[in-house]
Design an enzyme around this catalytic site. Structure first.
Site, PDB file in Angstrom:
ATOM      1  N   SER A 156      -9.957  25.499 -50.559  1.00  0.00           N
ATOM      2  CA  SER A 156      -9.090  24.785 -51.487  1.00  0.00           C
ATOM      3  C   SER A 156      -7.613  25.041 -51.157  1.00  0.00           C
ATOM      4  CB  SER A 156      -9.461  25.231 -52.913  1.00  0.00           C
ATOM      5  OG  SER A 156      -8.942  24.349 -53.852  1.00  0.00           O
ATOM      6  N   HIS A 212     -16.621  21.381 -56.882  1.00  0.00           N
ATOM      7  CA  HIS A 212     -15.563  22.132 -56.204  1.00  0.00           C
ATOM      8  C   HIS A 212     -15.808  23.641 -56.137  1.00  0.00           C
ATOM      9  CE1 HIS A 212     -11.709  22.568 -54.327  1.00  0.00           C
ATOM     10  NE2 HIS A 212     -11.307  23.440 -55.227  1.00  0.00           N
ATOM     11  N   ASP A 219     -16.954  16.485 -55.292  1.00  0.00           N
ATOM     12  CA  ASP A 219     -16.119  17.670 -55.489  1.00  0.00           C
ATOM     13  C   ASP A 219     -15.569  17.783 -56.921  1.00  0.00           C
ATOM     14  OD1 ASP A 219     -14.309  19.815 -53.875  1.00  0.00           O
ATOM     15  OD2 ASP A 219     -13.139  18.809 -55.421  1.00  0.00           O
TER      16      ASP A 219
END
Ligand code: NAG
Ligand code: NAG
Ligand code: NAG
Length: 294
Positions: free
Chosen positions: A104, A275, A220
């Site tokens: 990320s 995610h 995600d």
């Protein structure tokens, strides 16, 4: 004379082999450095570290413990030099090279570290669902700012105050391109979207990597558009333009086109992954990560 020698030699060789196996150096797996994302820390990467040692026993895995949890909101230009210091120290001790696996926001930290490290020996850069071309979507990180939604975030983000929050450093509002280029002091220079004095050096430094692996997927739920994990992004109509049609690709401003032409960009799309599950999903690890960690 012969008999004692032979009986001493076999156990010694065996012992040596065992020592080599225990240290992992018999396989020669390169160390893996992990950089966490926003609002998390080393704790969240224990499963991943376990996966790595399950398939490649003895691999040295270093999960960097810096700017954890709330501290991850600090400006990226404050974080990058600290991460660089720690990563450089590990690299110096491992002349055979290392891999970096960055999750990320960590993917952007890693890119900035790579571009600003002239002598790095990073072999493979693995980006795990990272907003590489920016972020434009309502997320939890905006909710705590009263009245701040994606349409108005640019007002907050693209000035000195906003740039003190990490997520503003990669906030990319496609409807306010000029403000983004002028007021975002992180992503435009990293992507080479604005001219600056380090462009050439940063490009050269970045291109020292041997391989870049881009992992992401449509479910995600945080990275918006999700294709940003592969350098795709919205145009001013909010249609997604894929990596190879992006200006920073065509102009090769930070080395992406060169890397791709070399055959060293690998894209791995996985569906059904939220995610916060990317780093704990063994299927993702098997499909997208394992083969690069050699
Ligand atoms: C790419 O190059 C073209 C022509 O040189 C220029 O007009 C454009 O602004 C550049 N874009 C980027 C992102 O550098
Ligand atoms: C794990 O990843 C696979 C795809 O690689 C996906 O189908 C599955 O839904 C994921 N599971 C979780 C819990 O994220
Ligand atoms: C991650 O590890 C924890 C304990 O270490 C375990 O309870 C959990 O099930 C693991 N998650 C996955 C997806 O493997």
């Amino acid at each position: 004379m012969r008999a004692p020698r032979a009986s001493w030699g076999a156990p010694a060789v065996l012992l040596l082999l065992l020592l080599l196996l225990a240290s992992g150096s018999a396989h020669g797996y390169k160390p893996v450095i992990i950089v966490h994302g926003i609002l998390d820390g080393p704790e969240q990467f224990k499963n991943l570290s376990g996966f790595i040692n399950e398939v490649h026993p003895g691999t040295e895995v270093q999960i960097i413990s810096l700017f954890n949890n709330c501290k991850s909101m600090k400006p990226l230009w404050i974080q990058v030099p600290e991460f660089r210091k720690v990563i450089e120290k590990i690299m110096t001790a491992r002349p055979e090279g290392v891999h970096v696996l960055c999750f990320s926001q960590g993917g952007l930290v890693c890119r900035a570290v790579l571009s600003t490290s002239p002598n790095h020996n990073v072999h493979t850069f693995i980006s795990l669902s990272s907003p590489l071309a920016g972020q434009y979507g309502d997320t939890d990180y905006l909710n705590w700012l009263p009245g701040c939604v994606k349409k108005t975030a640019f007002l907050f983000c693209y000035n000195k105050v906003g740039q003190h929050f990490s997520f503003c450093d990669y906030w990319n509002d496609p409807h306010h391109r000029a403000c983004y280029l002028k007021g975002n002091t992180f992503l435009p220079p990293i992507n080479g979207e604005i001219p600056h004095q380090h462009l050439k050096d940063w490009r050269e430094n970045f291109l020292r990597i041997k391989k870049m692996v881009l992992i992401g997927g449509p479910d995600d739920g945080v990275i918006t558009p999700w294709q940003s994990s592969h350098f795709g992004f919205y145009d001013s109509n909010e249609d997604v333009v894929e990596m190879r049609n992006q200006a920073f690709y065509k102009n090769d401003t930070f080395g992406l086109k060169t890397l791709d032409a070399r055959g060293d960009v690998s894209v791995c799309v996985q569906s059904g992954v939220k995610h916060t599950n990317w780093h704990s999903n063994f299927t993702v690890f098997k499909n997208c990560i394992e083969k690069w960690l050699i």
